[in-house]
Write an enzyme that holds these catalytic residues in place. Structure first.
Site, PDB file in Angstrom:
ATOM      1  N   ARG A 107      23.315  17.475  51.533  1.00  0.00           N
ATOM      2  CA  ARG A 107      23.617  18.797  51.086  1.00  0.00           C
ATOM      3  C   ARG A 107      22.250  19.516  51.196  1.00  0.00           C
ATOM      4  NH1 ARG A 107      28.395  17.460  51.713  1.00  0.00           N
ATOM      5  NH2 ARG A 107      29.700  17.019  50.051  1.00  0.00           N
ATOM      6  N   LYS A 157      43.565  14.930  39.940  1.00  0.00           N
ATOM      7  CA  LYS A 157      42.895  15.629  40.930  1.00  0.00           C
ATOM      8  C   LYS A 157      43.269  15.239  42.486  1.00  0.00           C
ATOM      9  CE  LYS A 157      37.977  16.392  42.384  1.00  0.00           C
ATOM     10  NZ  LYS A 157      36.806  16.858  41.632  1.00  0.00           N
ATOM     11  N   SER A 180      38.210  20.738  46.254  1.00  0.00           N
ATOM     12  CA  SER A 180      38.224  21.775  47.328  1.00  0.00           C
ATOM     13  C   SER A 180      38.304  21.080  48.824  1.00  0.00           C
ATOM     14  CB  SER A 180      36.796  22.586  47.128  1.00  0.00           C
ATOM     15  OG  SER A 180      35.776  21.974  47.446  1.00  0.00           O
ATOM     16  N   GLY A 181      37.645  19.771  49.063  1.00  0.00           N
ATOM     17  CA  GLY A 181      37.728  19.041  50.226  1.00  0.00           C
ATOM     18  C   GLY A 181      37.208  19.764  51.462  1.00  0.00           C
ATOM     19  N   GLY A 182      36.321  20.707  51.301  1.00  0.00           N
ATOM     20  CA  GLY A 182      36.016  21.246  52.894  1.00  0.00           C
ATOM     21  C   GLY A 182      36.645  22.536  53.021  1.00  0.00           C
ATOM     22  N   GLU A 200      41.946  10.519  41.155  1.00  0.00           N
ATOM     23  CA  GLU A 200      41.609  11.467  42.459  1.00  0.00           C
ATOM     24  C   GLU A 200      42.098  10.629  43.578  1.00  0.00           C
ATOM     25  OE1 GLU A 200      37.658  12.885  43.010  1.00  0.00           O
ATOM     26  OE2 GLU A 200      38.303  14.224  44.703  1.00  0.00           O
ATOM     27  N   ARG A 238      32.108  21.297  46.516  1.00  0.00           N
ATOM     28  CA  ARG A 238      31.616  22.253  47.451  1.00  0.00           C
ATOM     29  C   ARG A 238      31.814  23.586  47.143  1.00  0.00           C
ATOM     30  NH1 ARG A 238      33.452  18.277  52.035  1.00  0.00           N
ATOM     31  NH2 ARG A 238      34.678  17.526  50.382  1.00  0.00           N
TER      32      ARG A 238
HETATM   33  P1  13P Z   1      34.891  18.848  46.834  1.00  0.00           P
HETATM   34  O1  13P Z   1      35.534  20.128  46.010  1.00  0.00           O
HETATM   35  O2  13P Z   1      33.709  19.095  47.408  1.00  0.00           O
HETATM   36  O3  13P Z   1      35.902  18.165  47.547  1.00  0.00           O
HETATM   37  O4  13P Z   1      34.335  17.763  45.581  1.00  0.00           O
HETATM   38  C1  13P Z   1      35.374  17.381  44.623  1.00  0.00           C
HETATM   39  C2  13P Z   1      35.079  15.944  44.120  1.00  0.00           C
HETATM   40  O5  13P Z   1      34.783  15.759  43.100  1.00  0.00           O
HETATM   41  C3  13P Z   1      35.316  14.995  45.183  1.00  0.00           C
HETATM   42  O6  13P Z   1      35.309  13.713  44.574  1.00  0.00           O
END
Ligand code: 13P
Length: 347
Positions: free
Chosen positions: A39, A226, A268-270, A184, A299
């Protein structure tokens, strides 16, 4: 039924509910040193212990945004022990804003033997001792991320099984240590698969995860899920409407997630910042859901403030403004009150 004297489920449930307080969600600021370097490379900032501290101090000192829109913050091991420039522990900044500190406790992924191209999340060894240290430091919840990739012949049932097993083992250890586990299981949105393939794979993953959670006697009232949303792969030629993502994601969650789970906080995953907000908002507008639905974004909350800050002390106020704006937008989405027009207003 035997009572588990090592855990107080009422307190775990209280923390879990606080993590999904209406109008608020979770800031995932738990990037490993490898991920935060990527990042920082994008904004031309060298990743050092000090620059990582300065960046996270910038985020956590946005006290008004934190207190209004952020229920909890997920930290990385390095950060939970760090101090701000003036000597205040970073974890204290989070607590002072009324947010709950949490900690990422998995130790990343390794190649899964006999399953080419697949990964298993590791970190169970000595986890009980580590959890105790984090609880003593003030953490009240934890996070463990499993990664499932979609490909022509992936995922294998083996990868789904071993990752679900590890997630449940982690969750049981967390509850014994009086920490709420964020469970998650992330199905990645890389690739060219369509939304229905994401639906099918996520369904298999969630069903297996909840089977393992039950097998290992994890109390569902004391955890947060999550998940990924149900979306087409980024390279899929057929992208879909916000309404379709919301409808399919909620339908799948209703099939797979027991109502005893207090809350679901999406990754959010991208997705783009605005897509992540719009999808969450549309789901909450569907109404009458058995669990609270909110965000646990990395992100989608941090891309804008990272860019605004760009490693310069004179940009801290701009970083605060960018972070406050995204936090407010997602806070509104967590109660289905976001409007696209608000994106144009200065925070
Ligand atoms: P993102 O929202 O960027 O996917 O990150 C969340 C997260 O904690 C991934 O483990």
């Amino acid at each position: 039924m035997l009572e588990d004297v090592s855990m107080n489920l009422a307190d775990l449930n209280k923390v879990a509910l606080a993590m999904v307080t209406p109008g608020k969600g979770i800031l995932a600021a738990d990037e490993s040193s490898g991920t935060i370097k990527k990042r920082f490379d994008a904004i031309n900032v060298e990743s050092t212990e000090e620059s990582r501290r300065d960046y996270r101090e910038m985020l956590f000192s946005a006290q008004e945004a934190l207190s209004k829109y952020i229920s909890g913050v997920i930290l990385y091991d390095e950060t939970i022990w760090q101090k701000a420039k003036d000597g205040t522990a970073l974890i204290t900044l989070i607590e002072e804003a009324g947010a709950i500190p949490g900690i990422k406790v998995d130790e990343g992924t390794q190649a899964l033997s006999a399953c080419p191209g697949e990964l298993v999340t590791v970190g169970l060894d000595k986890l009980a001792e580590r959890l105790k240290k984090y609880h003593d430091r003030g953490a009240r919840f934890a996070k463990w991320r499993a990664v499932i990739d979609i490909g022509a012949h992936l995922p294998s049932m083996t990868a789904i099984h071993v990752n679900a097993h590890a997630l449940a083992r982690y969750a049981a250890l967390c509850q014994a240590a009086q920490l709420v586990p964020i469970v998650e299981p992330e199905v990645l949105m890389d690739g060219d698969h369509d939304i229905d393939r994401c639906y099918d794979v996520t369904q298999r993953v969630l069903n297996k995860t909840f089977k393992e959670l039950r097998n290992q006697r994890v109390a569902l009232e004391g955890m947060i899920l999550k998940p990924n949303m149900v979306v087409p792969g980024k390279k899929c030629p057929k992208q879909v409407s916000v309404e379709e993502v919301a409808e399919k994601t909620v339908r799948l969650l209703k099939e797979c997630v027991p109502a005893a789970v207090p809350g679901i906080a999406f990754l959010s995953g991208g997705q783009s910042d605005e897509d992540a907000t719009a999808h969450l908002d549309a789901m909450n507008r569907l109404g009458a859901l058995p669990w609270r639905l909110t965000f646990s974004y990395g992100r989608a909350l941090q891309a804008a403030p990272q860019k605004a800050w760009s490693g310069k002390v004179e940009n801290v106020a701009a970083g605060h403004r960018a972070f406050s704006h995204r936090a407010r937008m997602n806070g509104l989405a967590s109660s289905g009150q976001w409007e696209t027009g608000l994106e144009k207003m200065v925070a």
